[in-house]
Design a protein around this motif. Structure first.
Motif, PDB file in Angstrom:
ATOM      1  N   THR A 102       0.371  -1.469  -0.054  1.00 15.05           N
ATOM      2  CA  THR A 102       0.309  -0.024   0.268  1.00 15.05           C
ATOM      3  C   THR A 102       0.510   1.294   0.258  1.00 15.05           C
ATOM      4  N   LEU A 103       1.694   1.357   0.949  1.00 20.77           N
ATOM      5  CA  LEU A 103       2.897   2.199   0.456  1.00 20.77           C
ATOM      6  C   LEU A 103       3.549   2.677  -0.389  1.00 20.77           C
ATOM      7  N   THR A 104       3.891   1.304  -1.289  1.00 24.58           N
ATOM      8  CA  THR A 104       4.133   1.373  -2.587  1.00 24.58           C
ATOM      9  C   THR A 104       3.387   2.061  -3.371  1.00 24.58           C
ATOM     10  N   ALA A 105       2.028   1.743  -3.685  1.00 23.80           N
ATOM     11  CA  ALA A 105       1.193   2.355  -4.516  1.00 23.80           C
ATOM     12  C   ALA A 105       1.432   3.753  -3.802  1.00 23.80           C
ATOM     13  N   VAL A 106       0.968   4.502  -2.988  1.00 25.78           N
ATOM     14  CA  VAL A 106       1.307   5.844  -2.220  1.00 25.78           C
ATOM     15  C   VAL A 106       2.070   6.623  -2.595  1.00 25.78           C
ATOM     16  N   ASP A 107       3.431   5.969  -2.706  1.00 27.74           N
ATOM     17  CA  ASP A 107       4.087   6.966  -3.392  1.00 27.74           C
ATOM     18  C   ASP A 107       4.219   7.020  -4.725  1.00 27.74           C
ATOM     19  N   GLN A 108       4.004   6.340  -5.705  1.00 28.66           N
ATOM     20  CA  GLN A 108       3.191   5.986  -7.014  1.00 28.66           C
ATOM     21  C   GLN A 108       3.090   7.445  -7.293  1.00 28.66           C
ATOM     22  N   VAL A 109       1.659   7.345  -6.738  1.00 34.48           N
ATOM     23  CA  VAL A 109       1.059   8.368  -6.831  1.00 34.48           C
ATOM     24  C   VAL A 109       0.975   9.769  -6.273  1.00 34.48           C
ATOM     25  N   MET A 110       1.701   9.556  -5.306  1.00 34.85           N
ATOM     26  CA  MET A 110       2.571  11.147  -4.301  1.00 34.85           C
ATOM     27  C   MET A 110       3.594  11.800  -4.977  1.00 34.85           C
ATOM     28  N   THR A 111       4.613  10.669  -5.885  1.00 34.75           N
ATOM     29  CA  THR A 111       5.429  11.305  -6.355  1.00 34.75           C
ATOM     30  C   THR A 111       5.501  12.212  -8.196  1.00 34.75           C
ATOM     31  N   GLY A 112       4.050  11.478  -8.199  1.00 34.33           N
ATOM     32  CA  GLY A 112       3.755  11.944  -9.766  1.00 34.33           C
ATOM     33  C   GLY A 112       4.528  10.877 -10.389  1.00 34.33           C
ATOM     34  N   LYS A 113       4.297   9.511 -10.595  1.00 37.96           N
ATOM     35  CA  LYS A 113       4.780   8.512 -11.038  1.00 37.96           C
ATOM     36  C   LYS A 113       4.044   7.973 -11.609  1.00 37.96           C
ATOM     37  N   ALA A 114       2.676   8.057 -10.926  1.00 41.90           N
ATOM     38  CA  ALA A 114       1.464   6.963 -11.584  1.00 41.90           C
ATOM     39  C   ALA A 114       0.559   8.370 -11.477  1.00 41.90           C
ATOM     40  N   LEU A 115      -0.896   8.028 -11.602  1.00 41.81           N
ATOM     41  CA  LEU A 115      -2.063   9.509 -11.727  1.00 41.81           C
ATOM     42  C   LEU A 115      -2.753   8.757 -10.296  1.00 41.81           C
ATOM     43  N   HIS A 116      -3.267   6.787 -10.856  1.00 42.18           N
ATOM     44  CA  HIS A 116      -3.818   5.648 -10.344  1.00 42.18           C
ATOM     45  C   HIS A 116      -3.214   4.627  -9.644  1.00 42.18           C
ATOM     46  N   ALA A 117      -3.280   3.897  -8.345  1.00 41.29           N
ATOM     47  CA  ALA A 117      -2.571   3.255  -8.625  1.00 41.29           C
ATOM     48  C   ALA A 117      -3.406   1.932  -7.358  1.00 41.29           C
ATOM     49  N   VAL A 118      -3.443   0.133  -7.852  1.00 39.14           N
ATOM     50  CA  VAL A 118      -4.508  -0.472  -6.461  1.00 39.14           C
ATOM     51  C   VAL A 118      -3.471  -1.370  -6.188  1.00 39.14           C
ATOM     52  N   HIS A 119      -3.786  -1.718  -4.608  1.00 44.28           N
ATOM     53  CA  HIS A 119      -2.626  -2.468  -4.338  1.00 44.28           C
ATOM     54  C   HIS A 119      -3.672  -4.055  -3.761  1.00 44.28           C
ATOM     55  N   LEU A 120      -4.753  -4.546  -4.645  1.00 40.62           N
ATOM     56  CA  LEU A 120      -5.376  -5.652  -3.994  1.00 40.62           C
ATOM     57  C   LEU A 120      -4.819  -6.611  -2.529  1.00 40.62           C
ATOM     58  N   GLY A 121      -3.902  -6.649  -2.508  1.00 41.28           N
ATOM     59  CA  GLY A 121      -3.637  -6.844  -1.217  1.00 41.28           C
ATOM     60  C   GLY A 121      -3.933  -6.880  -0.051  1.00 41.28           C
ATOM     61  N   GLY A 122      -4.211  -5.038   0.006  1.00 40.58           N
ATOM     62  CA  GLY A 122      -3.871  -4.273   1.179  1.00 40.58           C
ATOM     63  C   GLY A 122      -5.294  -3.964   1.301  1.00 40.58           C
ATOM     64  N   GLY A 123      -5.903  -3.108   1.979  1.00 49.44           N
ATOM     65  CA  GLY A 123      -6.848  -3.404   3.121  1.00 49.44           C
ATOM     66  C   GLY A 123      -7.621  -3.602   4.044  1.00 49.44           C
ATOM     67  N   LEU A 124      -6.335  -4.015   4.685  1.00 49.35           N
ATOM     68  CA  LEU A 124      -7.066  -4.702   6.104  1.00 49.35           C
ATOM     69  C   LEU A 124      -7.526  -3.680   6.973  1.00 49.35           C
ATOM     70  N   HIS A 125      -8.594  -3.451   6.870  1.00 56.46           N
ATOM     71  CA  HIS A 125      -8.988  -1.979   7.746  1.00 56.46           C
ATOM     72  C   HIS A 125      -9.404  -2.180   9.387  1.00 56.46           C
ATOM     73  N   HIS A 126      -9.413  -3.593  10.254  1.00 60.38           N
ATOM     74  CA  HIS A 126      -9.778  -4.137  11.359  1.00 60.38           C
ATOM     75  C   HIS A 126      -8.125  -3.827  12.338  1.00 60.38           C
ATOM     76  N   GLY A 127      -7.024  -3.796  12.013  1.00 61.56           N
ATOM     77  CA  GLY A 127      -6.375  -4.264  13.198  1.00 61.56           C
ATOM     78  C   GLY A 127      -5.888  -2.711  13.406  1.00 61.56           C
ATOM     79  N   PHE A 128      -5.816  -2.655  14.684  1.00 62.45           N
ATOM     80  CA  PHE A 128      -5.608  -1.706  15.616  1.00 62.45           C
ATOM     81  C   PHE A 128      -3.919  -1.632  15.761  1.00 62.45           C
ATOM     82  N   ARG A 129      -3.700  -0.399  16.963  1.00 57.09           N
ATOM     83  CA  ARG A 129      -2.491   0.068  17.397  1.00 57.09           C
ATOM     84  C   ARG A 129      -1.952  -1.430  18.548  1.00 57.09           C
ATOM     85  N   GLY A 130      -2.572  -1.810  19.239  1.00 55.36           N
ATOM     86  CA  GLY A 130      -1.983  -2.836  19.965  1.00 55.36           C
ATOM     87  C   GLY A 130      -2.602  -4.141  19.858  1.00 55.36           C
ATOM     88  N   LYS A 131      -3.274  -4.647  18.688  1.00 52.07           N
ATOM     89  CA  LYS A 131      -4.389  -5.908  18.333  1.00 52.07           C
ATOM     90  C   LYS A 131      -4.421  -6.209  17.459  1.00 52.07           C
TER      91      LYS A 131
END
Length: 390
Positions: A110-139
């Motif tokens: 997901t950070l790879t996708a972020v860097d691609q977009v935010m440095t202007g190397k890509a306009l859109h980026a998809v990382h379908l392996g990500g999206g794990l939205h339930h993880g907490f700070r310590g659990k």
């Protein structure tokens, strides 16, 4: 700014695997990629490999003690009673070998996708392996060890000083992300999900609006069980447009769980492929309207890995590259090859038949309920606009 779109993937992402019978199965990535390749929509020049997230990057969100516990667990060195304190070794999130490495690669994707977009190397980026939205700070929680979206959002704030709209269309509420940014005014979270009265994690109520400096930047639309396409899309389309107009983001990060579909075994919604056509289409439009096109998309839930996820996720990429070739019949070679391995009969077309399921008897009541929910969820924005016009 380039108009290039990138697809973050490597076979190593399949190492995030709890067991052969666990509902979270990253084999869906291979099914999706093969579908895209069979229609000549994805080739090697689009694909970039994920990198491993560093420990410093994981610490943007996660507690050092938790990271250490994940490392030990993956090497069989964490006692069961201690593991459970960290949400590890549970039925939902069992321990598996090299868990830290597999989870760090997922975050790094997901950070790879972020860097691609935010440095202007890509306009859109998809990382379908990500999206794990339930993880907490310590659990760990709900199939999620590290929370790649939360780390990515903090990374966007810190490295790029960006104002981020996070849109979560998974049937389960994106609790880990919401609570990580509950007091942050530069991250706006919008989640449309099945009501927590019936479904894990039980959160995502309308009155969860943020706190402190972040008050008013958390939006939740909990739709009723058995909600169908029309009602779901009405809520989504109004919410994303109005929230984006209110927040005016620099970049949009979408979480694309594909578990609101009627076929999904873990949820109780009645959506079809119609919503999975519209979700990326509207996100794409919002990205160009407010963010100069900057759009990062991740995966998420989706537990019918044969009939639903490949079609739904393929449509995200097809939207990114503006390829209209997702109408009519699925490629025969894809259907025939995977049918021999699939435990269920595969669909033959991109769209679902109109008679996919018997009519829902409570449809008018559900629709009315969802309209009221939407009205209450968006009330702060609508009342503010109303007062500005007076």
């Amino acid at each position: 700014m380039t108009d290039r779109s990138v697809f973050v993937f490597s076979e190593e992402l399949l190492n995030y695997k709890f067991s052969s019978h666990h509902p979270f199965n990253q084999f869906r990535l291979k099914l999706t990629i093969d579908l895209l390749k069979k229609i000549n929509a994805l080739d090697s020049e689009h694909i970039i490999p994920p990198r491993m997230a560093s420990e410093e990057e994981l610490l943007l969100i996660h507690d050092p003690g938790f990271i250490n516990a994940v490392k030990k667990a993956g090497y069989g060195q964490l006692p069961k009673e201690i593991a459970e304190n960290y949400g590890l070794g549970t039925e939902d999130t069992p321990v598996f070998p090299n868990m830290h490495e597999a989870s760090s690669l997922l975050v790094g994707g997901t950070l790879t996708a972020v860097d691609q977009v935010m440095t202007g190397k890509a306009l859109h980026a998809v990382h379908l392996g990500g999206g794990l939205h339930h993880g907490f700070r310590g659990k760990a929680s709900g199939f999620c060890v590290y929370n790649d979206s939360s780390v990515a959002l903090k990374y966007l704030l810190k490295k790029y000083r960006a104002r981020v709209l996070y849109v979560d269309t998974d049937a389960h509420h994106g609790d880990g992300v919401q609570w990580s940014f509950y007091d942050e005014p530069n991250v706006c979270t919008l989640s449309i999900h099945e009501t927590g009265r019936y479904l894990f994690p039980g959160t995502g109520n309308i009155n969860e609006r943020g706190q402190g400096a972040g008050y008013g930047y958390s939006f939740n639309i909990p739709v009723d069980a058995f909600t169908e396409d029309e009602s779901w899309l009405y809520a989504y389309s109004h919410a994303i447009r109005e929230v984006a107009e209110f927040f005016k983001p620099d970049v949009i990060l979408t979480q694309n769980g594909a578990d609101a579909h009627y076929y999904d075994p873990l949820t109780h919604l009645s959506a079809t492929m119609k919503i999975y056509r519209e979700i990326p289409k509207l996100a794409h439009k919002i990205a160009h309207q407010y963010c100069e096109g900057r759009w990062i998309a991740v995966g998420g839930g989706g537990y019918d890995i044969w009939r639903v996820v490949p079609r739904a996720w393929a449509m995200i990429w097809m939207e990114m590259i503006e390829n209209p070739n997702s109408i009519g019949r699925l490629p025969v070679e894809w259907v025939e090859y995977w049918q021999a391995k699939s435990p269920v009969e595969l669909p033959k077309e991109w769209d679902d038949p109109e008679d996919l399921y018997p009519p829902i008897p409570r449809k008018p009541e559900i629709t009315e309920k969802n309209l009221n929910t939407l009205e209450k969820a968006l009330y702060p924005i609508r009342s503010q606009k109303k007062s500005e016009t007076i």
